[in-house]
Design a protein around this motif. Structure first.
Motif, PDB file in Angstrom:
ATOM      1  N   VAL A 119       0.830  -1.203   0.000  1.00 41.10           N
ATOM      2  CA  VAL A 119       0.000   0.000   0.000  1.00 41.10           C
ATOM      3  C   VAL A 119       0.870   1.261   0.000  1.00 41.10           C
ATOM      4  O   VAL A 119       1.868   1.338   0.707  1.00 41.10           O
ATOM      5  CB  VAL A 119      -0.907   0.003   1.256  1.00 41.10           C
ATOM      6  N   LYS A 174       1.848   2.494  -6.994  1.00 40.75           N
ATOM      7  CA  LYS A 174       1.331   1.692  -8.118  1.00 40.75           C
ATOM      8  C   LYS A 174       0.354   2.493  -8.972  1.00 40.75           C
ATOM      9  O   LYS A 174       0.475   2.540 -10.197  1.00 40.75           O
ATOM     10  CB  LYS A 174       0.631   0.428  -7.591  1.00 40.75           C
ATOM     11  N   THR A 175      -0.604   3.125  -8.301  1.00 43.18           N
ATOM     12  CA  THR A 175      -1.608   3.910  -9.028  1.00 43.18           C
ATOM     13  C   THR A 175      -0.946   5.086  -9.748  1.00 43.18           C
ATOM     14  O   THR A 175      -1.257   5.377 -10.912  1.00 43.18           O
ATOM     15  CB  THR A 175      -2.690   4.412  -8.057  1.00 43.18           C
ATOM     16  N   SER A 211     -10.500   1.306 -12.169  1.00 42.87           N
ATOM     17  CA  SER A 211     -10.197   0.440 -11.027  1.00 42.87           C
ATOM     18  C   SER A 211     -10.926  -0.884 -11.232  1.00 42.87           C
ATOM     19  O   SER A 211     -11.993  -0.925 -11.864  1.00 42.87           O
ATOM     20  CB  SER A 211     -10.660   1.093  -9.723  1.00 42.87           C
ATOM     21  N   ASP A 251      -6.478  -0.877 -12.272  1.00 40.90           N
ATOM     22  CA  ASP A 251      -5.867  -0.712 -10.950  1.00 40.90           C
ATOM     23  C   ASP A 251      -6.442  -1.731  -9.965  1.00 40.90           C
ATOM     24  O   ASP A 251      -7.651  -2.001  -9.976  1.00 40.90           O
ATOM     25  CB  ASP A 251      -6.154   0.709 -10.453  1.00 40.90           C
ATOM     26  N   ASP A 252      -5.574  -2.291  -9.107  1.00 38.99           N
ATOM     27  CA  ASP A 252      -5.988  -3.254  -8.065  1.00 38.99           C
ATOM     28  C   ASP A 252      -6.666  -4.481  -8.654  1.00 38.99           C
ATOM     29  O   ASP A 252      -7.758  -4.873  -8.235  1.00 38.99           O
ATOM     30  CB  ASP A 252      -6.913  -2.580  -7.042  1.00 38.99           C
ATOM     31  N   GLN A 299      -6.181  -7.456  -8.167  1.00 40.42           N
ATOM     32  CA  GLN A 299      -6.408  -8.530  -7.197  1.00 40.42           C
ATOM     33  C   GLN A 299      -7.841  -8.510  -6.656  1.00 40.42           C
ATOM     34  O   GLN A 299      -8.318  -9.515  -6.117  1.00 40.42           O
ATOM     35  CB  GLN A 299      -5.406  -8.446  -6.040  1.00 40.42           C
ATOM     36  N   LEU A 300      -8.559  -7.394  -6.828  1.00 39.62           N
ATOM     37  CA  LEU A 300      -9.937  -7.305  -6.340  1.00 39.62           C
ATOM     38  C   LEU A 300     -10.916  -8.119  -7.190  1.00 39.62           C
ATOM     39  O   LEU A 300     -12.086  -8.241  -6.844  1.00 39.62           O
ATOM     40  CB  LEU A 300     -10.390  -5.839  -6.273  1.00 39.62           C
ATOM     41  N   THR A 305      -2.190  -3.181 -12.055  1.00 41.82           N
ATOM     42  CA  THR A 305      -1.522  -3.003 -10.768  1.00 41.82           C
ATOM     43  C   THR A 305      -2.160  -3.959  -9.766  1.00 41.82           C
ATOM     44  O   THR A 305      -3.336  -4.319  -9.892  1.00 41.82           O
ATOM     45  CB  THR A 305      -1.625  -1.554 -10.224  1.00 41.82           C
ATOM     46  N   SER A 306      -1.363  -4.355  -8.782  1.00 42.27           N
ATOM     47  CA  SER A 306      -1.844  -5.312  -7.781  1.00 42.27           C
ATOM     48  C   SER A 306      -1.056  -5.139  -6.499  1.00 42.27           C
ATOM     49  O   SER A 306       0.087  -4.674  -6.522  1.00 42.27           O
ATOM     50  CB  SER A 306      -1.679  -6.744  -8.307  1.00 42.27           C
ATOM     51  N   ASP A 307      -1.665  -5.512  -5.370  1.00 37.31           N
ATOM     52  CA  ASP A 307      -0.923  -5.434  -4.105  1.00 37.31           C
ATOM     53  C   ASP A 307      -0.126  -6.707  -3.834  1.00 37.31           C
ATOM     54  O   ASP A 307       0.508  -6.838  -2.801  1.00 37.31           O
ATOM     55  CB  ASP A 307      -1.857  -5.118  -2.932  1.00 37.31           C
TER      56      ASP A 307
END
Length: 475
Positions: free
Chosen positions: A182, A186-187, A210, A243-244, A246-247, A275-277
């Protein structure tokens, strides 16, 4: 009697003063100077870019009402940003917004239309004749390569991003997956790539979205029975930035439609940026066929910035906002805020704001107070693995026992507590939580959360378990 800049602004101030707190008025409006009035455009001088951005974010509506009362519906507001900068340059400094910094200007006029600057994202698939509709990129021009400073922690990702921006769809970095914790940028980097592509290739259709918004749009398209329109819209994009990613975990329908969109774009030489965490290998409840495609290109990690990078980030932020700060305070911030870039920038903004509110110079004591307060109240990211370890240690068992199939009461309760806190402290879906805590399904997690809620109100000992674990997880 003809109106002057001073008379118009004084009337505006009288209205504004009646509608906001006295502290806010003194801090944000008393320092402003009226400069000139030309063709219904009032020019006002503000002391820094930070000051200008704060006004635009928090007071744009009241400014619009006040100025419209004085000058009518065609009123315009022009900011003249005049600020001092001391990094080897004693001349008054401003930067052109939003382009690169320029130190040879005495002042910079920025014509800002009086309107709400965060319009709602248009739902693109309900617009007829979609091929003829201009697609808004949803990019933030402030997130560019210029403000994304290079360091050891991000060199690979930044270099790959530049390569993609120079030749979208034409490198082996397709898809480009940027991953990391976090607040590491990334964003920012995803937007920077898109902004650079739009600058170099204005004819290309670039879209930032997103994963959460993508999912909402997909569900809406299914409800309205226009799933094909949804797919078609995304298939005409030249550069898709998600973005993200992984969601998408546990969302089978959304993953399926994204799989088809991804294949179409990739096969047609379009660029995909994700992008991913977490790295692909650590993603839970994402279909293998999707994960394999994520690995086709390059996965580049963003790590925590080292000391030198943190110093550079602070100085760049100060330079861009036209604020001076002693070197020892810069070093203090860099030494004490190490977690991520977002926290670092947040602390700088808090420091500047406190200095403005209290009309005090930025000192080491003020910096220490802000850092102590900021770090203390910053919510730490908690992973499902960490939650399982804390719960297991608390009940004096190992994680394998916690995840086991046994129905012994104390183990079942420990498992239910782990699921409850995973839902409370993470953004993971119920399916993802169940999968990581002993391969359970989402219904089991839902039942566990309800059980914990019920027992907390009826069982004194169980309530103590919840309170103790909550303290351990929020320390």
């Amino acid at each position: 009697m003809s109106k002057t800049a001073e008379s118009v602004w004084n009337n505006c101030l009288a209205f504004i003063e009646d509608n906001i707190t006295s502290q806010a008025y003194k801090t944000w409006f008393e320092p402003i100077k009226a400069v000139k009035l030309t063709d219904n455009a009032l020019s006002i001088q503000v002391p820094s870019k930070f000051f200008y951005e704060w006004l635009e974010e928090h007071y744009v509506k009241i400014l619009k009402v006040a100025l419209t009362k004085e000058l009518g519906q065609t009123a315009k507001l022009v900011y003249i940003i005049k600020m001092e900068n001391t990094y080897g340059n004693k001349q008054p400094f401003t930067e052109k917004i939003p382009s690169s910094n320029r130190s040879n200007l005495q002042s910079q006029e920025v014509d800002v239309p009086l309107k709400n600057k965060s319009p709602e994202l248009k739902n693109p698939f309900v617009i007829p004749g979609i091929r003829n509709v201009k697609i808004e990129s949803q990019l933030n021009p402030n997130y560019n390569f210029e403000s994304f400073l290079e360091g050891e922690s991000n060199r690979l990702a930044r270099s790959a991003g530049l390569a993609v921006a120079n030749k979208p769809g034409g490198t082996s970095f397709n898809p480009l997956l940027i991953f990391g914790g976090v607040g590491l940028g990334k964003t920012h980097l995803g937007h920077a790539i898109g902004v650079d592509i739009k600058d170099k290739y204005p004819e290309k259709t670039v879209l930032y979205i997103s994963a959460e918004k993508f999912t909402q749009q997909y569900i809406e398209s299914v409800k309205k029975n226009n799933r094909n329109d949804f797919i078609h819209f995304y298939q005409i994009i030249d550069v898709l930035i998600v973005d993200d990613i992984q969601l998408l975990s546990g969302k089978a329908g959304t993953q399926d439609v994204f799989f088809h969109i991804f294949n179409h774009l990739h096969q047609n030489g379009k660029q995909v940026i994700l992008t991913s965490d977490k790295a692909p290998v650590d993603m839970i409840d994402i279909e293998q066929r999707l994960l394999s495609r994520f690995k086709w290109g390059l996965s580049a990690e963003l790590n925590h910035p080292d000391y030198d990078t943190r110093v550079a980030i602070i100085k760049n932020k100060l330079y861009r906002d036209g604020v001076e700060m002693p070197e020892d305070i810069v070093e203090f911030l860099a030494n004490n805020i190490k977690t991520n870039i977002r926290e670092l920038e947040g602390a700088i903004i808090s420091l500047i704001a406190h200095s403005s509110f209290n009309k005090k110079e930025i000192t080491i004591d003020l910096a220490r107070k802000i850092v102590d307060n900021y770090v203390k109240h910053t919510k730490r990211e908690v992973s499902i693995d960490y939650i399982q370890k804390v719960v297991s240690d608390y009940f004096q068992m190992d994680v394998d026992t916690l995840q086991s199939k046994t129905r012994k009461r104390h183990i079942v309760q420990a498992r239910q507590l782990a699921m409850f806190f995973a839902k409370k402290f993470t953004k993971a879906s119920l399916a993802s939580i169940g999968s990581q805590i002993g391969q359970r399904d989402h219904a089991t997690v839902l039942h566990a959360c309800k059980t914990v809620d019920n027992l907390s109100t009826t069982d004194k000992q169980f309530r103590k378990y919840v309170e103790d674990l909550n303290k351990k997880l929020t320390l």
